[in-house]
Design an enzyme around this catalytic site. Structure first.
Site, PDB file in Angstrom:
ATOM      1  N   ARG A 138     -51.940 -24.221  22.295  1.00 46.92           N
ATOM      2  CA  ARG A 138     -50.855 -23.985  21.310  1.00 46.92           C
ATOM      3  C   ARG A 138     -50.866 -25.140  20.040  1.00 46.92           C
ATOM      4  NH1 ARG A 138     -45.619 -25.120  23.352  1.00 46.92           N
ATOM      5  NH2 ARG A 138     -45.535 -27.086  22.056  1.00 46.92           N
ATOM      6  N   TYR A 170     -43.852 -34.832  21.500  1.00 48.15           N
ATOM      7  CA  TYR A 170     -44.642 -34.721  22.788  1.00 48.15           C
ATOM      8  C   TYR A 170     -46.225 -34.748  22.639  1.00 48.15           C
ATOM      9  CZ  TYR A 170     -43.940 -29.835  22.464  1.00 48.15           C
ATOM     10  OH  TYR A 170     -43.516 -28.290  22.062  1.00 48.15           O
ATOM     11  N   HIS A 211     -43.402 -24.761  20.337  1.00 49.70           N
ATOM     12  CA  HIS A 211     -43.048 -23.502  21.194  1.00 49.70           C
ATOM     13  C   HIS A 211     -42.489 -22.384  20.540  1.00 49.70           C
ATOM     14  CE1 HIS A 211     -41.866 -21.516  25.216  1.00 49.70           C
ATOM     15  NE2 HIS A 211     -40.996 -21.579  24.679  1.00 49.70           N
TER      16      HIS A 211
END
Length: 376
Positions: free
Chosen positions: A270, A283, A274
């Site tokens: 990805r 992160y 999200h």
């Protein structure tokens, strides 16, 4: 190593291999790799069909970028980007027949595009003007499921219905790596294995369950879980559209010929957040992201096609124009969606209205009447 237990239909190896062992037919450098097992499965995919798959991915990436921009501009409440996962969605969706049925999470807008969703259809839910973007019966795809993993149960039930109806339609359930930690997914797989349901469990392992890396929840490749339930599985390079197409075709053939379910783990990444409410810079390791950027699904196929002389600059420009046109239609469709009537939120909650629901409707109507104009 691979164990080649074979169910009826095309042969599909059961995956019990190291994490780096993936089915790959086109390398990140754009080199076509020979595979004696899977090459016959995609023997009909000539350069022109590859250009079609390339065009699909370009269109999907373009409208995904447009939708993200619309959300940033306040036109959508939320958007779940699929940047980087185009090959996994296009390769699998283009293997389906019109009478197959699809159950997805919220990120499979590329699948919805392949199934026939219009540019405006893709906007309705995320603009908040409708509970569903399309009629599932029209395009053979259920409305997106936000409850993580629940769609696998729906898919298994639908697949058993296909068996009882005596049709050879197949069903695909799409979900992410994070969903494989949910009980719904495991229950669906056990049920599908027990009754040999013609369903494909298609896991897009994009390495992140929101901000949790896949390594925290899976000590072995996710595909290794399925054989323990009696379901053949395979790990495929999810950034290789041709390999994904091949793997999905094999799984579909098994489903149609009585071989039961198959688990496909499409290993991808990805590249964006999200959803647009997420900040992946908190992160994601930039170096790891750069490594995956070098494996881009569109770039590798473009290299292959240009090396073969199958994709001219003029053809590439035409495809880009088509993608821009789709994105423009999406934006215009988004702007043109009318606001729903306030009390319509109570429509379609149940097949038949209930007394509690009618009481809530009445109370909300009375509340709206308190404001200037008193109309709702």
């Amino acid at each position: 190593m691979l164990r080649t237990d074979v169910s009826p239909g095309l042969a599909l190896p059961i995956q019990l291999s190291p994490p780096e062992d993936l089915l790959q037919l086109v390398t990140p450098e754009g080199v076509r790799r020979e595979d004696p097992v899977y090459d016959p499965v995609v023997a009909d995919v000539d350069d022109e069909r590859l250009v079609g798959l390339y065009a699909d991915m370009v269109v999907v990436r373009r409208f995904d970028t447009e939708a993200t921009a619309l959300q940033r501009q306040g036109q959508l409440g939320l958007w779940p980007p699929l940047l980087g996962q185009e090959a996994a969605q296009i390769g699998s969706a283009r293997a389906l027949r019109t009478d197959d049925f699809v159950f997805t999470s919220y990120r499979e807008n590329g699948v919805a595009y392949c199934r026939g969703a219009s540019p405006t259809d893709l906007m309705r839910v995320w603009r908040g003007t409708a509970l569903a973007g399309w009629d599932p019966r029209t395009i053979g795809m259920a409305t997106p499921q936000v409850m993580i993993g629940a769609q696998t149960l729906h898919a298994t039930g639908y697949a058993l219905g296909c068996v009882k109806d005596g049709v050879d339609s197949a069903v695909v359930a799409y979900f992410g790596d994070g969903a494989t930690s949910k009980g719904d997914v495991h229950e669906a797989m056990v049920f599908a294995a027990s009754f040999q349901a013609p369903v494909i469990f298609f896991c897009q392992n994009n390495q992140w369950a929101i901000s949790e890396p896949v390594g925290l929840q899976a000590q072995r490749p996710i595909a290794d879980r399925a054989p323990g339930m009696g379901i053949p599985s395979i790990r495929v390079d999810g950034n290789d559209v041709l390999a994904v197409l091949a793997a999905t075709r094999v799984a579909l053939d098994r489903a149609r010929t009585g071989g039961g379910p198959t688990f496909i783990e499409a290993v991808t990444y990805r590249m964006g957040p999200h959803t647009t409410s997420d900040d992946p810079t908190r992160y994601v390791d930039p170096a790891v992201k750069a490594e995956w950027a070098a494996k881009d699904p569109i770039a590798r196929l473009e290299r292959l096609l240009k090396d073969r002389g199958a994709l001219s600059d003029e053809r590439a420009a035409e495809i880009a124009q088509t993608a821009d046109a789709f994105a423009t239609q999406m934006r215009e469709g988004c702007y043109g969606l009318p606001d729903p009537e306030p009390l319509s939120v109570f429509d379609h909650v149940f097949v038949e209205p209930t007394a509690p629901l009618e009481r809530q409707r009445s109370q909300y109507g009375a509340y709206l009447d308190m404001f200037e104009g008193g109309e709702h």
